[in-house]
Design an enzyme around this catalytic site. Structure first.
Site, PDB file in Angstrom:
ATOM      1  N   GLY A 246       0.779  -1.240   0.000  1.00  0.00           N
ATOM      2  CA  GLY A 246       0.000   0.000   0.000  1.00  0.00           C
ATOM      3  C   GLY A 246       0.805   1.282   0.000  1.00  0.00           C
ATOM      4  O   GLY A 246       0.231   2.370   0.016  1.00  0.00           O
ATOM      5  N   GLY A 247       2.136   1.180  -0.034  1.00  0.00           N
ATOM      6  CA  GLY A 247       2.968   2.380   0.027  1.00  0.00           C
ATOM      7  C   GLY A 247       2.750   3.326  -1.132  1.00  0.00           C
ATOM      8  O   GLY A 247       2.624   4.544  -0.950  1.00  0.00           O
ATOM      9  N   ASP A 265      -5.489  -5.949  -5.200  1.00  0.00           N
ATOM     10  CA  ASP A 265      -4.570  -7.075  -5.079  1.00  0.00           C
ATOM     11  C   ASP A 265      -5.384  -8.354  -5.164  1.00  0.00           C
ATOM     12  O   ASP A 265      -6.541  -8.398  -4.739  1.00  0.00           O
ATOM     13  CB  ASP A 265      -3.773  -7.036  -3.777  1.00  0.00           C
ATOM     14  CG  ASP A 265      -2.437  -7.743  -3.933  1.00  0.00           C
ATOM     15  OD1 ASP A 265      -1.420  -7.059  -4.150  1.00  0.00           O
ATOM     16  OD2 ASP A 265      -2.416  -8.993  -3.880  1.00  0.00           O
ATOM     17  N   ASP A 299      -8.299 -10.508  -9.982  1.00  0.00           N
ATOM     18  CA  ASP A 299      -7.174 -10.970 -10.776  1.00  0.00           C
ATOM     19  C   ASP A 299      -6.730  -9.839 -11.706  1.00  0.00           C
ATOM     20  O   ASP A 299      -7.464  -9.466 -12.632  1.00  0.00           O
ATOM     21  CB  ASP A 299      -7.595 -12.198 -11.583  1.00  0.00           C
ATOM     22  CG  ASP A 299      -6.486 -12.725 -12.475  1.00  0.00           C
ATOM     23  OD1 ASP A 299      -5.348 -12.207 -12.395  1.00  0.00           O
ATOM     24  OD2 ASP A 299      -6.756 -13.657 -13.259  1.00  0.00           O
ATOM     25  N   GLY A 300      -5.560  -9.312 -11.464  1.00  0.00           N
ATOM     26  CA  GLY A 300      -5.074  -8.191 -12.259  1.00  0.00           C
ATOM     27  C   GLY A 300      -4.835  -8.528 -13.714  1.00  0.00           C
ATOM     28  O   GLY A 300      -4.744  -7.629 -14.555  1.00  0.00           O
ATOM     29  N   ASP A 315       2.923  -2.118 -10.591  1.00  0.00           N
ATOM     30  CA  ASP A 315       4.147  -2.417  -9.835  1.00  0.00           C
ATOM     31  C   ASP A 315       4.122  -3.913  -9.526  1.00  0.00           C
ATOM     32  O   ASP A 315       3.558  -4.342  -8.531  1.00  0.00           O
ATOM     33  CB  ASP A 315       4.181  -1.582  -8.554  1.00  0.00           C
ATOM     34  CG  ASP A 315       5.493  -1.729  -7.808  1.00  0.00           C
ATOM     35  OD1 ASP A 315       6.554  -1.547  -8.425  1.00  0.00           O
ATOM     36  OD2 ASP A 315       5.456  -2.051  -6.601  1.00  0.00           O
ATOM     37  N   CYS A 370      11.238  -3.871  -8.873  1.00  0.00           N
ATOM     38  CA  CYS A 370      12.399  -3.588  -8.013  1.00  0.00           C
ATOM     39  C   CYS A 370      13.469  -4.654  -8.255  1.00  0.00           C
ATOM     40  O   CYS A 370      14.038  -5.208  -7.319  1.00  0.00           O
ATOM     41  CB  CYS A 370      11.999  -3.506  -6.545  1.00  0.00           C
ATOM     42  SG  CYS A 370      11.077  -4.921  -5.924  1.00  0.00           S
TER      43      CYS A 370
END
Length: 446
Positions: A246-247, A265, A299-300, A315, A370
């Site tokens: 959640g950042g 999510d 489901d993304g 992300d 990342c």
């Protein structure tokens, strides 16, 4: 006698074989997930990052650096007062330390206070990425390859070194446009960072006892970049597709710009982490604000809403290089998660392709990871866009941010001469130990 001697030799060989087998099994049992990650990166990354890899590796294994984002929903004026360094103090530091370490505002102040510094010492080269250094062909052959489009059984799963040649960009129908304006830092987003080389810790966040929220949020400084790249405008509908913990959702909300932020999510437990993060920073009971934040579980890879969002942040789950080198628990390098790890490029490209179908024409999708992995960065962008070109009528353009991110090069170490074609990457550095963070910006044309 000969038979007895032969029997003894055979017995001895059998014992030696069993001892070696036992030692091998013992060695395998002792190998940790962090060691597996190190071995993997030491094979996969040197061909891409060359002589820079040892320093990047050292930074990844060293203390991570954070920035503090002031919580606008707490008593932020007091928090800023506690964090604020006097402008004159920063200008004084710029006089006694290498001047190029400081943003231009303070460099100019220092020069104004002491003309003897002179133009010769006003060196901007460390802050600038030359356009000629970005997007060049042939500088790293691995950047010209992408993973297989179909991964069925374990025998077909790929590592970084198992690669397939890609077509040219024009052949699959997408082009590049340059972002002429520098990346924008929204006025309501108040961010504080220690100077280069300073690894001091921020104090623990304090509770605003009136509003029952924490006064600032600490995160890896490179994690700001995907949100800034979105360039959120007032009233826009924003989707954070893989939002946990959640950042980045919180940073988007702290800009006070979106009309609504949908934080999604696929996992219930990860959705709860988003709720917990927002609960710690957003006061309960502000009905006008609560209408601007929605948490969903879906489901993304199959977003039902088409052309519904102005901006989407993708992300994605990735190798999480820094975490993989430091944490053994639930590591992506666990032997039981091998298929999951090797399927990441396929998952990532499906998420990105899904987002590009959910964003409206004219809208923007930012893809970020990342990891330093070329396959999971440029490779996935290529794979998703080629998939859309083959299967839909959607048209997209890559937004070249090489010029736009120049003002941030005093803070980040951007990777240059790496053959990046679609995005920018922040490389970990002992001076400013942020990242890694890869960011690609894509605008949907129609």
């Amino acid at each position: 006698m000969l038979a007895i001697t032969k029997w003894r030799i055979e017995q001895r060989l059998l014992v030696l074989h069993m001892q070696r087998r036992f030692k091998r099994k013992e060695s395998q049992r002792k190998k940790t997930n962090t060691i597996r990650a190190q071995e993997y990166f030491d094979v996969a990354y040197p061909p891409v990052y060359g002589p820079r890899w040892p320093s990047i590796r050292l930074a990844l294994l060293s203390k991570q650096k954070y920035v503090a984002v002031i919580n606008n929903f707490a008593n932020h004026e007091l928090t800023v007062e506690n964090f604020q360094l006097d402008d004159d103090e920063l200008a004084a530091r710029a006089k006694v330390e290498p001047i190029s370490r400081y943003p231009e505002e303070y460099q100019l102040r220092a020069l104004a206070k002491d003309p003897t510094l002179g133009a010769a010492e006003f060196d901007n080269t460390s802050r600038v990425i030359l356009p000629s250094e970005v997007g060049t062909r042939g500088t790293s052959i691995m950047m010209d390859y992408v993973p297989a489009t179909k991964l069925k059984g374990l025998e077909n799963w790929i590592e970084e070194t198992d690669i397939f040649v890609q077509q040219g960009d024009r052949e699959i129908g997408f082009i590049t446009e340059k972002q002429e304006e520098p990346i924008n830092l929204p006025s309501m987003l108040k961010v504080y960072a220690f100077a280069k080389g300073d690894i001091s810790d921020f104090p623990q966040p304090k509770m605003d006892h009136h509003l029952k929220v924490l006064d600032y949020y600490a995160l890896d400084g490179a994690s700001l970049l995907p949100v800034l790249a979105l360039d959120i405008q007032a009233g826009e509908k924003v989707l954070d597709l893989c939002a946990a913990p959640g950042g980045k959702t919180l940073i988007a909300l702290q800009t006070i710009l979106p009309g609504i932020v949908v934080s999604n999510d696929a996992s219930e437990s990860r959705g709860n982490r988003i709720r917990e993060t927002l609960r710690q920073y957003i006061p309960h009971g502000i009905s006008s604000f609560e209408r601007h934040s929605v948490i969903t579980k879906s489901d993304g890879c199959n977003i039902r809403e088409k052309e519904a969002y102005d901006k989407i942040l993708v992300d994605v789950p990735c190798l999480t290089d820094r975490l993989s080198l430091k944490e053994d628990d639930n590591s992506i390098f666990k032997t039981t998660r091998t298929k999951e790890r090797l399927s990441l490029p396929e998952l990532q490209s499906n998420l990105l392709a899904s987002a590009l179908q959910a964003v409206r024409p004219g809208g923007t999708v930012v893809y970020s990871t990342c990891t330093l992995s070329p396959l999971q960065n440029d490779g996935v962008v290529y794979l998703a866009l080629s998939k859309l070109w083959q299967e839909t009528t959607i048209e997209c353009t890559i937004v070249d941010m090489s010029y736009a991110v120049r003002p941030l090069s005093f803070l980040y170490r951007f990777g240059t001469n790496l053959g990046l074609r679609y995005g920018q990457i922040v490389l970990p550095s002992l001076l400013n130990n942020f990242g890694p963070m890869y960011v690609a910006k894509i605008r949907r044309l129609r």
